[in-house]
Design an enzyme around this catalytic site. Sequence first.
Site, short mmCIF file in Angstrom:
data_model
loop_
_atom_site.label_atom_id
_atom_site.label_comp_id
_atom_site.label_asym_id
_atom_site.label_seq_id
_atom_site.Cartn_x
_atom_site.Cartn_y
_atom_site.Cartn_z
N ARG A 39 0.81 -1.22 0.00
CA ARG A 39 0.00 0.00 0.00
C ARG A 39 0.85 1.27 0.00
O ARG A 39 0.47 2.28 -0.60
CB ARG A 39 -0.79 -0.02 1.31
CG ARG A 39 -2.22 0.30 1.16
CD ARG A 39 -2.82 0.47 2.54
NE ARG A 39 -3.95 1.35 2.41
CZ ARG A 39 -5.20 0.95 2.54
NH1 ARG A 39 -5.47 -0.29 2.84
NH2 ARG A 39 -6.19 1.81 2.38
N LYS A 146 0.69 -18.82 7.40
CA LYS A 146 -0.29 -18.97 8.47
C LYS A 146 -0.61 -17.59 9.10
O LYS A 146 0.21 -16.70 8.96
CB LYS A 146 0.21 -19.95 9.53
CG LYS A 146 1.41 -19.44 10.33
CD LYS A 146 1.42 -20.05 11.70
CE LYS A 146 1.66 -19.07 12.77
NZ LYS A 146 2.93 -18.52 12.97
N ASP A 175 4.40 -23.74 5.90
CA ASP A 175 4.65 -23.95 7.32
C ASP A 175 6.17 -24.03 7.40
O ASP A 175 6.77 -25.03 6.98
CB ASP A 175 4.01 -25.26 7.80
CG ASP A 175 4.16 -25.40 9.30
OD1 ASP A 175 5.30 -25.25 9.79
OD2 ASP A 175 3.16 -25.64 9.99
N HIS A 176 6.80 -22.97 7.90
CA HIS A 176 8.25 -22.92 7.72
C HIS A 176 8.97 -24.02 8.51
O HIS A 176 10.12 -24.32 8.24
CB HIS A 176 8.81 -21.53 8.02
CG HIS A 176 8.97 -21.22 9.48
ND1 HIS A 176 7.95 -20.78 10.25
CD2 HIS A 176 10.03 -21.29 10.30
CE1 HIS A 176 8.37 -20.60 11.49
NE2 HIS A 176 9.65 -20.90 11.55
N GLU A 214 11.30 -20.98 23.14
CA GLU A 214 11.89 -19.75 22.61
C GLU A 214 12.29 -18.89 23.79
O GLU A 214 11.56 -18.80 24.78
CB GLU A 214 10.87 -18.99 21.78
CG GLU A 214 10.52 -19.69 20.50
CD GLU A 214 9.62 -18.81 19.65
OE1 GLU A 214 10.16 -18.03 18.86
OE2 GLU A 214 8.40 -18.89 19.80
N ASP A 233 -0.40 -20.06 17.45
CA ASP A 233 0.82 -19.56 16.83
C ASP A 233 1.81 -20.70 16.52
O ASP A 233 2.51 -20.67 15.51
CB ASP A 233 1.48 -18.55 17.79
CG ASP A 233 2.67 -17.84 17.17
OD1 ASP A 233 2.51 -17.32 16.05
OD2 ASP A 233 3.75 -17.80 17.79
N HIS A 238 2.93 -25.68 13.31
CA HIS A 238 4.29 -26.22 13.29
C HIS A 238 4.42 -27.54 14.06
O HIS A 238 4.96 -28.53 13.56
CB HIS A 238 5.27 -25.23 13.92
CG HIS A 238 5.22 -23.86 13.31
ND1 HIS A 238 5.02 -23.65 11.97
CD2 HIS A 238 5.38 -22.62 13.86
CE1 HIS A 238 5.04 -22.35 11.73
NE2 HIS A 238 5.25 -21.71 12.85
#
Length: 500
Positions: A39, A146, A175-176, A214, A233, A238
Amino acid sequence: MVIFGASGDLTYRKLIPALYALYNQKLLPDKFHVLGVSRTTIPDGEFREKMTEGIRKFSENIHLNDLQIEEFKSHLSYFQMDMTLEEEYSRLKSALDETNPNEGADSNYLFYLSTPPSLFSVIAGNLSKVGFSNESDGFKRLIIEKPFGYDLESSLTLNSQLHDAFLENQIYRIDHYLGKETVQNLLVMRFSNGIFEPLWNRNYVDHVEITSAESIGVEGRGGYYDGSGAIRDMLQNHLLQVVGLTAMEPPSSMDADAIRNETMKVLQSLKPIKHEDVASQVIRGQYVSSHIRGELVPGYREEKGVNPESRTETFIAMKFFIDNWRWGGVPFYIRTGKRLPTRVTEVVVHFKPTPQKLFQVDEACKSCNQLIIRIQPDEGVLLKFGLKQPGAGFNVKTVNMDFHYSELSDTHLPSAYERLLYDVMVGDSTLYARADAVEAAWKFVSPILEVWKNDPDQKIYGYPAGTWGPENADDLINDGETGWRYPCKNLADDGNYCEL
Ligand code: BG6
């Protein structure tokens, strides 16, 4: 390749560095062009400079070549448009038609939607209206990130809207985690070795543990995360994909659908968690402010963009079963969270003990035989087993057989996006999530979300940032013998360095 939402972080940090890595390895076609769409008004030159900065900052395991970066840069340009307006798409089409003769590229198009999910069906529908889903003159593929819906109902709606515009085999849901080398290795380890597969079932496996920890918090993504939480998430996508690869049956071939059929059967066999079992099988937590290595870190509710009374989980631990012949009765445990003591993702297969204890076993050996597949960091495989402690008697000591990918020093470990973007170009959808698998995963997760939403008695526990989540999570797996595998100690209280 058209990237919608190109002014965002993903393009700068992941997509463009991954494309450059492919270019560097001569894995891109000779004729290609990348058009960033967003944008905001950004002159071409500025867009190219920003992307070059991204390449320099975020490229991993690749030798940067200045001349080559300059060449690569000339294949990039930018186009400003309002993605919500139908009429803008004919303008986009003309821009792309002009680009094509310049680059001499064929009419093969990839459309990458790095936008808020509310735009997925709008963009797909408008692309289709101007003929961009018609493959008569070359392939047209749509890549989406996602979240694929917010719950079962919205994912069904999204899939049906996407299918109105594109065929399922034109849609690539990223999906990495599936792009990670070590996640793919689960397939190779299991199905290229005669030694593991015979043991890979309820007769020999005691339980399976999957951790994805994490150390970071929500990193400025509070606005998004607060509406999502750890279950949406990380777990719904995952981690359930990792469960699929860990638990699947051997596929009939290495064909994309053969593999995806098997992972989907696993997802369809997940035993639903009943309302009355949610409190004991699913533990959710939220980090509270604490000191990590002497530094005060804010609690989740103090993060920018987060509701100060939020009940969104930043940690989840779950016990569940897979109701099929291979896994009936074997508990699976998953946990994931933010602000834990370290960053580590691993799958731990705990094997059953010998039927009789002949030897004196040392303290550490509660679950002696473990196979640990370290997905990240320090990718590798670790096997733990008992050996004789040297000296008198027959004391058993647990030892490690440890393989690190880093020891294969001449091997380039491609980043997840590098691998996935390459695959979509060659039309290989093995590592992409299929609509039915996404729906099966939601079918398992949605009832839990419903219970949390509707039952005010469902607890959410606080845990100090830098610890392994609420203590209640330990009760899930504490059968008196084993517990979660703690790859390192807590950071919060004692400031210990977290060693893997
Ligand atoms: C993303 C989540 O999909 O995966 C993030 O939205 C999370 O919240 C990230 O941090 C984790 O990915 P990785 O590759 O760092 O394990």
